[in-house]
Design a protein around this motif. Structure first.
Motif, PDB file in Angstrom:
ATOM      1  N   HIS A 160     -50.714 -16.350  33.580  1.00 28.88           N
ATOM      2  CA  HIS A 160     -49.434 -16.516  34.269  1.00 28.88           C
ATOM      3  C   HIS A 160     -48.726 -17.752  33.695  1.00 28.88           C
ATOM      4  O   HIS A 160     -49.311 -18.494  32.903  1.00 28.88           O
TER       5      HIS A 160
ATOM      6  N   CYS B 123     -54.366 -13.916  34.650  1.00 32.69           N
ATOM      7  CA  CYS B 123     -53.638 -12.781  35.224  1.00 32.69           C
ATOM      8  C   CYS B 123     -54.550 -11.567  35.175  1.00 32.69           C
ATOM      9  O   CYS B 123     -54.807 -11.016  34.105  1.00 32.69           O
TER      10      CYS B 123
ATOM     11  N   VAL C 265     -50.315  -4.888  34.740  1.00 27.99           N
ATOM     12  CA  VAL C 265     -48.958  -5.243  34.348  1.00 27.99           C
ATOM     13  C   VAL C 265     -48.391  -4.198  33.397  1.00 27.99           C
ATOM     14  O   VAL C 265     -49.120  -3.483  32.722  1.00 27.99           O
ATOM     15  N   LYS C 266     -47.070  -4.142  33.341  1.00 26.07           N
ATOM     16  CA  LYS C 266     -46.359  -3.270  32.409  1.00 26.07           C
ATOM     17  C   LYS C 266     -46.401  -3.916  31.022  1.00 26.07           C
ATOM     18  O   LYS C 266     -46.694  -5.108  30.902  1.00 26.07           O
TER      19      LYS C 266
ATOM     20  N   SER D  65     -44.111  -5.051  29.416  1.00 21.69           N
ATOM     21  CA  SER D  65     -43.189  -6.184  29.434  1.00 21.69           C
ATOM     22  C   SER D  65     -43.814  -7.438  30.026  1.00 21.69           C
ATOM     23  O   SER D  65     -43.263  -8.532  29.900  1.00 21.69           O
TER      24      SER D  65
ATOM     25  N   LYS E  21     -44.426  -7.709  33.318  1.00 25.59           N
ATOM     26  CA  LYS E  21     -44.110  -7.716  34.745  1.00 25.59           C
ATOM     27  C   LYS E  21     -45.163  -6.905  35.500  1.00 25.59           C
ATOM     28  O   LYS E  21     -45.721  -5.958  34.964  1.00 25.59           O
TER      29      LYS E  21
ATOM     30  N   PRO F  12     -45.036  -4.562  42.568  1.00 24.91           N
ATOM     31  CA  PRO F  12     -44.263  -5.757  42.948  1.00 24.91           C
ATOM     32  C   PRO F  12     -44.819  -6.463  44.182  1.00 24.91           C
ATOM     33  O   PRO F  12     -44.600  -7.660  44.357  1.00 24.91           O
TER      34      PRO F  12
ATOM     35  N   GLY G 222     -46.320 -12.285  37.029  1.00 24.61           N
ATOM     36  CA  GLY G 222     -46.186 -11.659  35.717  1.00 24.61           C
ATOM     37  C   GLY G 222     -46.922 -12.437  34.641  1.00 24.61           C
ATOM     38  O   GLY G 222     -47.159 -13.632  34.765  1.00 24.61           O
TER      39      GLY G 222
ATOM     40  N   THR H  45     -47.259 -14.188  31.087  1.00 22.44           N
ATOM     41  CA  THR H  45     -46.330 -14.847  30.172  1.00 22.44           C
ATOM     42  C   THR H  45     -46.966 -15.235  28.850  1.00 22.44           C
ATOM     43  O   THR H  45     -46.255 -15.522  27.898  1.00 22.44           O
TER      44      THR H  45
END
Length: 79
Positions: free
Chosen positions: A12, A18, A22-23, A25, A27, A31, A37, A39
């Motif tokens: 993260h 994390c 996650v997708k 992308s 994210k 949700p 998300g 990074t």
């Protein structure tokens, strides 16, 4: 002697691991999971901890992981 593992771990923005789905992308898929998300990616060694800083793309972290594994192999060969 214990086995040494070197992995590429998603992180993260606050550098915590994390473990959420996650997708591509970065994210979160859900949700409502509370995940901010992904990074970055970190190379993590079971003996040395985080190695070589953060990488923003996994494909850039993998060569660092391979290089660190090779350092361990070279150290074992010189013993």
């Amino acid at each position: 002697m214990a086995r040494i593992t070197v992995t590429v771990e998603p992180r993260h923005a606050n550098n915590s691991p994390c473990e959420h789905a996650v997708k591509p992308s970065g994210k979160p898929r859900d949700p409502a999971s509370g995940c901010p998300g992904r990074t970055a990616f970190a190379v993590v060694c079971s003996e040395h901890g985080d190695v070589d800083g953060l990488h923003h793309v996994k494909v850039l972290a993998e060569p660092a992981a391979v290089a660190h594994r090779q350092e361990h192999r070279a150290a074992l060969a010189t013993r």
